[in-house]
Every structure is written in structure tokens, then in C-alpha cells.
Design a protein around this motif. Structure first.
Motif, PDB file in Angstrom:
ATOM      1  N   PHE A  61       0.797  -1.221   0.000  1.00  0.00           N
ATOM      2  CA  PHE A  61       0.000   0.000   0.000  1.00  0.00           C
ATOM      3  C   PHE A  61       0.834   1.279   0.000  1.00  0.00           C
ATOM      4  CE2 PHE A  61      -2.518  -3.079   2.710  1.00  0.00           C
ATOM      5  CZ  PHE A  61      -3.261  -3.561   1.645  1.00  0.00           C
ATOM      6  N   SER A  62       2.003   1.248   0.612  1.00  0.00           N
ATOM      7  CA  SER A  62       2.833   2.453   0.698  1.00  0.00           C
ATOM      8  C   SER A  62       3.661   2.593  -0.559  1.00  0.00           C
ATOM      9  CB  SER A  62       3.739   2.397   1.931  1.00  0.00           C
ATOM     10  OG  SER A  62       4.625   1.290   1.850  1.00  0.00           O
ATOM     11  N   ASP A  63       4.289   3.759  -0.703  1.00  0.00           N
ATOM     12  CA  ASP A  63       5.164   3.961  -1.854  1.00  0.00           C
ATOM     13  C   ASP A  63       6.451   4.640  -1.404  1.00  0.00           C
ATOM     14  OD1 ASP A  63       4.610   6.706  -1.617  1.00  0.00           O
ATOM     15  OD2 ASP A  63       3.068   6.660  -3.159  1.00  0.00           O
ATOM     16  N   ALA A  64       7.207   5.161  -2.368  1.00  0.00           N
ATOM     17  CA  ALA A  64       8.518   5.720  -2.053  1.00  0.00           C
ATOM     18  C   ALA A  64       8.430   6.954  -1.163  1.00  0.00           C
ATOM     19  CB  ALA A  64       9.263   6.058  -3.345  1.00  0.00           C
ATOM     20  N   ALA A  65       7.291   7.648  -1.160  1.00  0.00           N
ATOM     21  CA  ALA A  65       7.155   8.844  -0.312  1.00  0.00           C
ATOM     22  C   ALA A  65       7.229   8.474   1.164  1.00  0.00           C
ATOM     23  CB  ALA A  65       5.846   9.568  -0.619  1.00  0.00           C
ATOM     24  N   GLU A  66       6.523   7.414   1.558  1.00  0.00           N
ATOM     25  CA  GLU A  66       6.594   6.960   2.953  1.00  0.00           C
ATOM     26  C   GLU A  66       8.006   6.521   3.301  1.00  0.00           C
ATOM     27  OE1 GLU A  66       2.206   6.339   1.951  1.00  0.00           O
ATOM     28  OE2 GLU A  66       4.127   6.089   0.912  1.00  0.00           O
ATOM     29  N   ALA A  67       8.647   5.816   2.374  1.00  0.00           N
ATOM     30  CA  ALA A  67      10.025   5.389   2.626  1.00  0.00           C
ATOM     31  C   ALA A  67      10.941   6.592   2.786  1.00  0.00           C
ATOM     32  CB  ALA A  67      10.511   4.497   1.481  1.00  0.00           C
ATOM     33  N   PHE A  68      10.750   7.607   1.957  1.00  0.00           N
ATOM     34  CA  PHE A  68      11.560   8.821   2.027  1.00  0.00           C
ATOM     35  C   PHE A  68      11.390   9.517   3.374  1.00  0.00           C
ATOM     36  CE2 PHE A  68      11.776  13.470   1.454  1.00  0.00           C
ATOM     37  CZ  PHE A  68      13.085  13.600   1.017  1.00  0.00           C
ATOM     38  N   PHE A  69      10.159   9.593   3.858  1.00  0.00           N
ATOM     39  CA  PHE A  69       9.905  10.304   5.115  1.00  0.00           C
ATOM     40  C   PHE A  69      10.479   9.555   6.306  1.00  0.00           C
ATOM     41  CE2 PHE A  69       7.421  13.346   2.969  1.00  0.00           C
ATOM     42  CZ  PHE A  69       7.116  14.365   3.856  1.00  0.00           C
ATOM     43  N   ASN A 297      -6.066   6.526   1.580  1.00  0.00           N
ATOM     44  CA  ASN A 297      -5.813   7.927   1.277  1.00  0.00           C
ATOM     45  C   ASN A 297      -4.358   8.299   1.585  1.00  0.00           C
ATOM     46  OD1 ASN A 297      -5.726  10.954   2.080  1.00  0.00           O
ATOM     47  ND2 ASN A 297      -7.658  10.754   0.965  1.00  0.00           N
ATOM     48  N   LYS A 298      -3.664   8.795   0.570  1.00  0.00           N
ATOM     49  CA  LYS A 298      -2.247   9.143   0.737  1.00  0.00           C
ATOM     50  C   LYS A 298      -2.088  10.451   1.499  1.00  0.00           C
ATOM     51  CE  LYS A 298       2.089   9.585  -1.841  1.00  0.00           C
ATOM     52  NZ  LYS A 298       2.750   9.380  -3.150  1.00  0.00           N
ATOM     53  N   THR A 299      -2.934  11.415   1.214  1.00  0.00           N
ATOM     54  CA  THR A 299      -2.822  12.722   1.873  1.00  0.00           C
ATOM     55  C   THR A 299      -2.887  12.589   3.384  1.00  0.00           C
ATOM     56  OG1 THR A 299      -3.719  13.971  -0.001  1.00  0.00           O
ATOM     57  CG2 THR A 299      -3.973  14.953   2.175  1.00  0.00           C
ATOM     58  N   MET A 300      -3.794  11.742   3.874  1.00  0.00           N
ATOM     59  CA  MET A 300      -3.981  11.572   5.301  1.00  0.00           C
ATOM     60  C   MET A 300      -3.110  10.457   5.893  1.00  0.00           C
ATOM     61  SD  MET A 300      -5.954  13.898   6.291  1.00  0.00           S
ATOM     62  CE  MET A 300      -7.018  15.137   5.549  1.00  0.00           C
ATOM     63  N   LEU A 301      -2.255   9.845   5.062  1.00  0.00           N
ATOM     64  CA  LEU A 301      -1.440   8.710   5.496  1.00  0.00           C
ATOM     65  C   LEU A 301      -2.335   7.678   6.175  1.00  0.00           C
ATOM     66  CD1 LEU A 301       1.440   7.570   5.591  1.00  0.00           C
ATOM     67  CD2 LEU A 301       1.732   8.632   7.818  1.00  0.00           C
ATOM     68  N   ALA A 302      -3.287   7.146   5.395  1.00  0.00           N
ATOM     69  CA  ALA A 302      -4.274   6.204   5.926  1.00  0.00           C
ATOM     70  C   ALA A 302      -3.598   4.968   6.512  1.00  0.00           C
ATOM     71  CB  ALA A 302      -5.259   5.802   4.829  1.00  0.00           C
ATOM     72  N   MET A 303      -4.307   4.316   7.412  1.00  0.00           N
ATOM     73  CA  MET A 303      -3.728   3.232   8.202  1.00  0.00           C
ATOM     74  C   MET A 303      -3.120   2.107   7.362  1.00  0.00           C
ATOM     75  SD  MET A 303      -5.379   1.073  11.375  1.00  0.00           S
ATOM     76  CE  MET A 303      -6.523   0.151  10.324  1.00  0.00           C
ATOM     77  N   PRO A 304      -3.751   1.642   6.272  1.00  0.00           N
ATOM     78  CA  PRO A 304      -3.092   0.572   5.499  1.00  0.00           C
ATOM     79  C   PRO A 304      -1.722   0.977   4.974  1.00  0.00           C
ATOM     80  CG  PRO A 304      -5.409   0.733   4.900  1.00  0.00           C
ATOM     81  CD  PRO A 304      -5.109   1.920   5.767  1.00  0.00           C
ATOM     82  N   ARG A 305      -1.585   2.222   4.523  1.00  0.00           N
ATOM     83  CA  ARG A 305      -0.294   2.705   4.048  1.00  0.00           C
ATOM     84  C   ARG A 305       0.705   2.785   5.197  1.00  0.00           C
ATOM     85  NH1 ARG A 305      -0.954   5.289  -1.112  1.00  0.00           N
ATOM     86  NH2 ARG A 305       1.163   6.079  -0.830  1.00  0.00           N
TER      87      ARG A 305
END
Length: 403
Positions: A61-69, A297-305
Motif C-alpha cells: 500500500f505504501s510507496d517511495a514517499a513513505e520510505a523517504f519520510f 488515502n495518501k494525503t492523510m497517510l491512511a492506516m493501510p499505508r
């Protein structure tokens, strides 16, 4: 009197053995995974290229943005926690610990403005050269033409954001807040984590966000929710500085997180399972469950992500071969790009935008989507290599440096 004097000395000695002491060795995983995340961001920011299937968003579910942060949070925790620890132990001024973070935030701010101006210029120039007025409307660019005055106000205060140039604003805000987050992280890590989680939950459930201007809506990466993953990274970095784990290894937890990653992969790629799970989430939403719990939802960093990136980070951190692999000479290009993260990010952003334009102008040229991401990564590597050579001390300077 002697007893009162001995206590501060003991505290300073303890601090030197902990946060203030330099880490024994630089963990190769940090630069390697940050470099990998930056490479994936470049690839994903050229939609429609065949290399997209190789990025992390295709395994869950997550992408490179979560990894970057999370990687940026870890790096910030390692780099900046000693300055805060020195102040907490009475060894320096608070400003000495805060200033490096705010100087870095200012650097990021300047880069954000420059990238935004470049994006506006690229698409505006392309609209005229290729006779495509649509280029002036892509990625929220129409605002700069329809409401120029308001956009020129929103641009420097970060409320006017252009698509694909909207990652750094949230990171800038979090880096400004980082000194206070680090104070909490050093003194009361679990309380800090609880407060961060509460803000993530409430902000996501209530859909709090920083408003964009001009226009309606909020920031693409909401700092009020994305702060949670950044804080987790900070806390990991603080403990890593002490050569400790923030979340200790547990066979049960490892098994659970690995099982979740396998389940997320199946959810992503097995249509029947996806249909069932998405329906169940919709049912929970209809019963009143918060949107950040039952959506992606990516904007809200939803729980699955959120759960996916945390599970992925935990599993990778528990595998010894991952550290050896990241230290291998074949992974040196990723480590190099990760070590020059801001340069690679900025250059990669520009290259990705140019790639979008070329792929849009020449859709019939089938080899472009294959070649452009590869060329982009290669350019970023060469730039990082040049920057590394320029940053390396000259032999004469090394000789002159006092021992």
C-alpha cells in the motif's frame, strides 16, 4: 559539595557514551534505502513508464514517499539528536542544537521555490514550443495564469503547490518542528510517540489539513498526519545513535509483520481478495469508522499505508543479510545517491518533469518510457559522484588537519 559536582560530571560522561558520542560506524542501510527511495520517486514521477512495476508501491500500500519520510526522520534523529542531548545535559545552548535543523529547513525551502519556478517555466515553455495549451493546465499550473497575484503570494508561503513538486513543503514544516520533537524524543520517547499518534488519528479522522491558497483543499502530504511517520523515524534515529533498537527484535512480531506484508501483497494483486477487503472497508466506513482507518488515502497517510511501511521497515531491519547487502560494493551507487539526497531529489524532480513532457509530446516513440527513467537515474548518479568528489577533502587539507 563534592557530591553535587560529581553528578553533572557523571551525566556528561553518560551523555558522551550515549547520544553525544559519535555512532561507531555509519549504517549503510540508511543511505542505501534513501537512495533507493529517491530512485523510485524519480521513476514513479514519470507515469506510464514500464519501470513503475519495480517500485515499492507494487508490493503493498505504501510507496517511495513513505520510505523517504521515515528514512529522512531516521537520518535527522541520528544527525541532530546529539545537539539536543548536549543542551539537555547543560553542555551547550538550545540554539546550538536547533540552528542546524532550521538552516537545513531554509535550504530545503530555497530548493522548493527553485523547483517550483523551474516547473512553471518548463511547462510554460513547452506549451508554446509544442503548441500544447494543456501544459499550462497540468499539475495545478492553471492557477498561476488564472490567479497570478494570489499564486505569487501562495508560492513563497508554500500554500500554492504544483503537482510532483509537493513533497518538500511537508518535510520543511516537520524539520522546523524537529527540535521540539527531538526534545520530547530524547526525554520521553513513548509519550512523544503517543502524542504523535493521537495527532495522526484525530487529524486524519477530522480531515484537518493546512489549506492551500489560492484554491480549495489542503496540502497533498498533510503535515499533521505525515508527522507520525517522521516522528517514528526520529525515535529510531535517536536509539540508533546509541546502537540500540527502538522496537526490539521479537520472533512473534517479525512473523506478524511478515504475514501482514504477504497479506498486503495478495490484497494488491488478487482481485477476489481485493474486492472482499475493499467492500469490508466500505462497510466499516458506512458504520462510522474514520476515513483514515478504512481508506488508502495518501494525503492523510491512511492506516493501510502506514502499517505497510512500518511492517516493511521492521522486517528489513531484522534481517542481517540486508545490512550486508547494503554494504556491498554493488550497492555503492545507491549509497552515494542517498548520501547526496537533496541534490538527487532536486535533480530527479526536474528530470521527471522533462520526462513527462517528452512522453506526452512523443507518445508513439515506444522506447522513450524505457530509456528516460534509466537516463534520469544515471544523471543523478553522475551528479552525486561529482558532488562527492567536490566534497572530499584534498590530501593537503588532510595533512594540515590537527589530530
Amino acid at each position: 559539595m563534592a557530591r553535587s559536582l560529581a553528578r553533572p560530571e557523571a551525566q556528561i560522561t553518560q551523555a558522551r557514551q550515549g547520544l553525544i558520542a559519535p555512532s561507531r560506524t555509519r549504517d549503510p542501510r540508511i543511505d542505501a534505502f534513501r537512495g533507493l527511495a529517491l530512485m523510485m520517486i524519480l521513476i514513479d514521477h514519470m507515469p506510464g513508464n514500464p519501470w513503475e512495476v519495480t517500485t515499492v508501491r507494487n508490493i503493498g500500500f505504501s510507496d517511495a514517499a513513505e520510505a523517504f519520510f521515515i528514512m529522512s526522520g531516521i537520518a535527522a534523529g541520528i544527525a541532530y539528536s546529539p545537539g539536543i542531548a548536549r543542551w539537555l545535559n547543560g553542555g551547550s545552548r538550545l540554539w546550538d542544537g536547533m540552528a542546524p535543523m532550521w538552516r537545513r529547513a531554509w535550504t530545503l525551502y530555497v530548493v522548493q521555490i527553485v523547483l517550483s519556478v523551474i516547473a512553471i517555466g518548463l511547462f510554460s515553455w513547452s506549451a508554446g514550443v509544442f503548441y500544447r495549451s494543456a501544459f499550462r493546465e497540468m499539475h495545478n499550473l492553471a492557477v498561476i495564469y488564472d490567479s497570478t497575484g494570489s499564486a505569487l503570494i501562495g508560492l513563497p508561503i508554500l500554500t500554492y503547490q504544483i503537482g510532483y513538486v509537493n513533497i518538500l513543503p511537508s518535510y520543511i514544516v516537520l524539520l522546523v518542528a524537529a527540535p521540539f520533537l527531538l526534545i520530547g524524543g530524547v526525554k520521553a520517547p513513548w509519550l512523544t510517540l503517543a502524542g504523535s499518534f493521537a495527532l495522526w488519528f484525530v487529524a486524519g479522522a477530522m480531515r484537518w489539513n493546512i489549506p492551500i491558497y489560492p484554491g480549495n483543499g489542503g496540502w497533498f502530504l498533510n503535515p499533521l498526519t505525515w508527522q507520525f511517520i517522521f516522528v517514528i523515524g526520529l525515535l529510531i534515529g535517536i536509539r540508533h545513535r546509541r546502537d540500540e533498537r527502538f522496537v526490539p527484535y521479537s520472533k512473534a512480531l517479525f512473523t506478524l509483520t511478515l504475514a501482514f506484508l504477504i497479506f498486503a501483497f495478495a490484497w494488491r494483486h488478487v482481485p477476489a481478495l481485493a474486492a472482499v477487503m475493499n467492500h469490508k472497508m466500505a462497510q466499516l466506513g458506512a458504520l462510522g469508522a474514520p476515513g483514515n482507518i478504512v481508506s488508502h488515502n495518501k494525503t492523510m497517510l491512511a492506516m493501510p499505508r502506514l502499517l505497510h511501511i512500518l511492517a516493511l521497515a521492521y522486517v528489513l531491519s531484522c534481517l542481517p543479510f540486508v545490512t550486508r547487502m547494503c554494504a556491498h560494493r554493488f550497492v555503492a551507487p545507491l549509497r552515494l545517491m542517498g548520501g547526496h539526497g537533496l541534490l538527487v531529489f532536486g535533480l530527479g524532480t526536474v528530470i521527471a518533469l522533462v520526462g513527462q513532457i517528452l512522453m506526452d509530446v512523443e507518445p508513439a516513440v515506444t522506447w522513450l518510457p524505457w530509456v528516460l527513467p534509466v537516463i534520469g537515474v544515471l544523471i543523478c548518479y553522475i551528479a552525486a559522484r561529482i558532488a562527492d568528489i567536490a566534497r572530499s577533502p584534498k590530501p593537503a587539507a588532510k595533512t594540515a588537519t590537527p589530530g
